[in-house]
Write a protein that holds these residues in place. Structure first.
Motif, mmCIF file in Angstrom:
data_model
loop_
_atom_site.group_PDB
_atom_site.id
_atom_site.type_symbol
_atom_site.label_atom_id
_atom_site.label_comp_id
_atom_site.label_asym_id
_atom_site.label_seq_id
_atom_site.Cartn_x
_atom_site.Cartn_y
_atom_site.Cartn_z
ATOM 1 N N GLU A 449 0.883 -1.133 0.030
ATOM 2 C CA GLU A 449 -0.129 0.068 -0.041
ATOM 3 C C GLU A 449 0.862 1.259 0.099
ATOM 4 O OE1 GLU A 449 -2.894 2.904 -0.180
ATOM 5 O OE2 GLU A 449 -2.948 0.680 -0.682
ATOM 6 N N SER A 453 0.895 4.077 -3.099
ATOM 7 C CA SER A 453 0.408 5.595 -2.730
ATOM 8 C C SER A 453 1.738 6.585 -3.215
ATOM 9 C CB SER A 453 0.141 5.487 -1.163
ATOM 10 O OG SER A 453 1.183 5.390 -0.364
ATOM 11 N N ARG A 456 1.352 6.806 -6.650
ATOM 12 C CA ARG A 456 0.292 7.732 -7.274
ATOM 13 C C ARG A 456 0.531 9.162 -6.950
ATOM 14 N NH1 ARG A 456 -2.839 3.370 -4.826
ATOM 15 N NH2 ARG A 456 -3.017 4.535 -2.923
ATOM 16 N N GLN A 472 -13.040 7.664 -19.295
ATOM 17 C CA GLN A 472 -11.999 7.702 -17.824
ATOM 18 C C GLN A 472 -11.219 8.293 -18.069
ATOM 19 O OE1 GLN A 472 -12.024 3.416 -17.086
ATOM 20 N NE2 GLN A 472 -12.995 3.702 -15.410
ATOM 21 N N GLY A 479 -6.755 6.063 -9.607
ATOM 22 C CA GLY A 479 -7.233 5.857 -8.398
ATOM 23 C C GLY A 479 -6.728 7.187 -7.371
ATOM 24 N N SER A 481 -7.135 10.851 -6.085
ATOM 25 C CA SER A 481 -8.414 11.372 -5.680
ATOM 26 C C SER A 481 -8.215 12.835 -6.047
ATOM 27 C CB SER A 481 -8.803 11.362 -3.900
ATOM 28 O OG SER A 481 -7.571 12.052 -3.319
ATOM 29 N N TRP A 526 -6.917 -1.914 -15.400
ATOM 30 C CA TRP A 526 -6.967 -1.035 -14.204
ATOM 31 C C TRP A 526 -7.483 -1.578 -12.765
ATOM 32 C CZ3 TRP A 526 -4.307 2.096 -16.835
ATOM 33 C CH2 TRP A 526 -4.612 2.482 -18.159
ATOM 34 N N LYS A 527 -8.306 -2.623 -12.764
ATOM 35 C CA LYS A 527 -8.632 -3.240 -11.354
ATOM 36 C C LYS A 527 -7.498 -3.853 -10.883
ATOM 37 C CE LYS A 527 -13.506 -3.115 -12.208
ATOM 38 N NZ LYS A 527 -14.854 -3.957 -12.375
ATOM 39 N N TYR A 530 -3.281 -2.365 -8.461
ATOM 40 C CA TYR A 530 -2.754 -2.526 -6.908
ATOM 41 C C TYR A 530 -3.282 -3.701 -6.246
ATOM 42 C CZ TYR A 530 -2.752 2.557 -8.297
ATOM 43 O OH TYR A 530 -2.836 3.715 -9.167
#
Length: 593
Positions: A449, A453, A456, A472, A479, A481, A526-527, A530
């Motif tokens: 994680e 992160s 990202r 999209q 992911g 935000s 995309w799913k 991660y």
């Protein structure tokens, strides 16, 4: 005049170390001396002291009589009870350096009127690094009553390591791949030990044969004069190296190969050795260094052409040419794919995420701010490296005039507390320069994680949302935000720098034998970005890498390395592997395609 000291020696491995004998000794000797200033009570091989004896010694050691000194000599401190250790001061006796050990042996040899070769004594120093052991070894050799040469030292002290190292290095210089495999097989030490000896041998060759300096990097390697001379002669002949400058460049690149790898697990080191042998067989490229892209001799390893830098490049820089100054979709792709590759091939995660901001100032141009921020990130990388390669991505952004450097790295420091200490010191130094710093470290759990992160965060400055179809945006499928998204100003020059295990060169090497990595990004899965599938892929990938390496070695042994039949068979094998692609390899996990 009384003596300065008197020593009472007790062998802890003998009967005299029993509790009743030690009690009697203490009664007679643990009192203020009158015939000397100090009385030393010395326990040799102290880890053999019985538990009862150690218990008996607690009080006398804690409160010794005036002038009484207790010394416990041991190679196994853990053999002493915790109670006794807590009352002692630990003093480590380190072995001499190679140069000092050699000088000592020469001095003792001359004092004893021994006839010897200097290179023979260097082998004694390597085999017996501690002073007492060296002198005992020299005494053993002198008892043969003849000139002490290399062969006598090898026979008496059983230095088989010399033969193994000689066989491997000479096979390496001559390009005999089958002899290299055989030498590795006959050499029974662990791969980490083999790698250490290869590094030391190359370092000794570099200083002594190449630069012409007398440098004893290791006494054993220094003693292998004839082997080193044969190695250099064979290397120069095979690769048609005509002068010292070209030889220096070639050997330097061999040292760089190992310096970029540091210590690795034995299983990985087997693959590293295979790669080293392949690269050395290919020889020097047009710039004189070991080359991957100019590999022509034996196509036993294929290098994917895409996104691969030249073999001498230690980092990849984006963009390669001037553009509008904004992060591009291709750069986002590189970030995600290389972060995924780090897990797939190395089984590693990014463990540190740092942010350095050089505030806007009249006294600092954008170029100066970039240099300052990126150099501080490089200082952190050096602190985290611990002489091992560090996978890292450095991103530079212009945030309303302030230059922000974001760094994610997989540190090589094994000790977590030491790594945290290095980071704290770096933060203090960087803040003292007037820069703004923020650092995050990966927790012991949820390393995956943290890894993603941090990735990202690097991608959050991408603004071209029209890059991805199906209504999209790229930031949405990654992911990121809305609160985390950034809109940086354009920046001149480099925006992204990939180095270490995620550089193009390292990826090219890791993708040898058509071992291309998977990419959920390229597949638009995309799913799965991660979901953690890379951990399972790492296990299967390492197994497949080993299998393919063994298949090539088997072909070399069957047909002869470099023969026409061998080349034809290798070409067929590479073509088959290429046809499988990344997704066609066997998997033990539930794939997502």
């Amino acid at each position: 005049m009384p003596a300065a000291e008197v020593m009472i020696e007790i062998n802890a491995a003998s009967a005299e170390a029993r509790e009743k004998y030690v009690a009697a000794m203490l009664q007679g000797w643990n009192r203020k001396p009158v015939d000397c200033r100090f009385r030393v009570i010395f326990f040799d091989e102290a880890h053999n002291l019985p538990a009862g004896t150690q218990q008996l010694l607690l009080k006398p050691v804690e409160e010794p009589a005036p002038g009484i000194v207790f010394i416990f000599a041991t190679t196994e401190p853990h053999g002493l009870t915790a109670a006794l250790r807590s009352r002692l001061q630990l003093i480590r006796i380190e072995p001499f350096s190679s140069a000092v050990a050699l000088d000592l042996l020469e001095y003792v040899g001359r004092r004893k009127n021994l006839s010897f070769d200097r290179e023979a004594l260097s082998l004694v120093a390597a085999a017996k690094p501690y002073p007492r052991d060296m002198i005992i070894g020299l005494q053993q050799l002198s008892e043969y009553g003849r000139h002490i040469d290399v062969q006598l030292v090898k026979d008496v002290l059983d230095l088989s390591i010399c033969d193994h190292l000689e066989n491997y290095m000479l096979a390496l210089a001559s390009g005999d791949r089958w002899a290299q495999v055989r030498a590795m097989h006959d050499w029974s030490d662990e791969e980490t030990i083999k790698a250490r000896w290869v590094r030391l041998f190359l370092l000794t060759v570099y200083y002594n044969e190449v630069l012409g300096q007398r440098v004893v990097a290791d006494a054993l390697c220094y003693g292998m004069h004839r082997t080193r001379a044969s190695f250099v002669q064979s290397l120069a002949k095979r690769h048609q190296i005509a002068d010292k400058a070209a030889l220096a460049t070639f050997v330097e690149s061999m040292l760089v190969f190992w310096s970029e790898r540091g210590s690795e697990e034995p299983a990985k080191l087997k693959l590293t050795f295979a790669l080293f042998e392949a690269v050395c067989s290919a020889g020097a490229g047009s710039n004189g260094v070991l080359s991957r892209t100019e590999y022509k001799a034996v196509p036993s390893i294929s290098v994917p052409p895409a996104t691969i830098a030249a073999a001498t490049t230690v980092a990849d820089i984006f963009p390669p040419t001037e553009d509008d100054g904004f992060i591009t979709p291709e750069e986002v792709r590189e970030i995600v794919n290389r972060a995924s590759f780090l897990i797939q091939h190395h089984g590693s995660y990014f463990t540190v995420a740092a942010r350095v901001e050089a505030p806007a100032s009249r006294d600092m141009t954008e170029t100066d701010a970039i240099a300052v921020a990126s150099s501080r990130c490089q200082v952190l990388l050096t602190a985290l490296a611990a002489d091992k390669p560090v996978a890292s991505i450095l991103q530079l952004e212009n945030d309303s005039g302030a230059i922000v450097a974001r760094l994610v790295a997989c540190h090589a420091v094994d000790d977590t507390d030491r790594a945290s200490s290095c980071i704290r010191k770096w933060c203090e130094e960087t803040e003292a320069m007037g820069l703004i710093v923020h650092v995050r470290e990966a927790p012991e759990r949820d390393s995956g994680e943290f890894h993603w992160s941090a990735v990202r965060e690097l991608c959050a400055g991408f603004c071209e949302d029209a890059a991805v179809p199906v209504q999209q945006t790229l930031r949405a499928v990654l992911g990121i935000s809305r609160n985390d998204r950034r809109s940086p100003s354009p920046i001149k020059g480099a925006r992204l720098i990939f180095s270490g295990q995620v550089s193009g060169t390292e990826i090219a090497i890791a993708c040898a034998n058509e071992m291309k990595p998977l990419s959920a990004f390229d597949a638009k899965a995309w799913k799965q970005l991660y979901s953690g599938w890379e951990e399972f892929e790492h296990v299967d990938r390492m197994a497949e890498v080993a299998v393919r390496s063994e298949m090539l070695i088997s072909l070399a042994g069957r047909y002869g390395d470099g023969s026409e039949t061998y080349l034809a068979e290798v070409t067929k094998l590479l073509s088959w592997w290429r046809s499988l692609g990344a997704q066609g390899r066997a998997r033990s996990w539930q794939v997502w395609w």
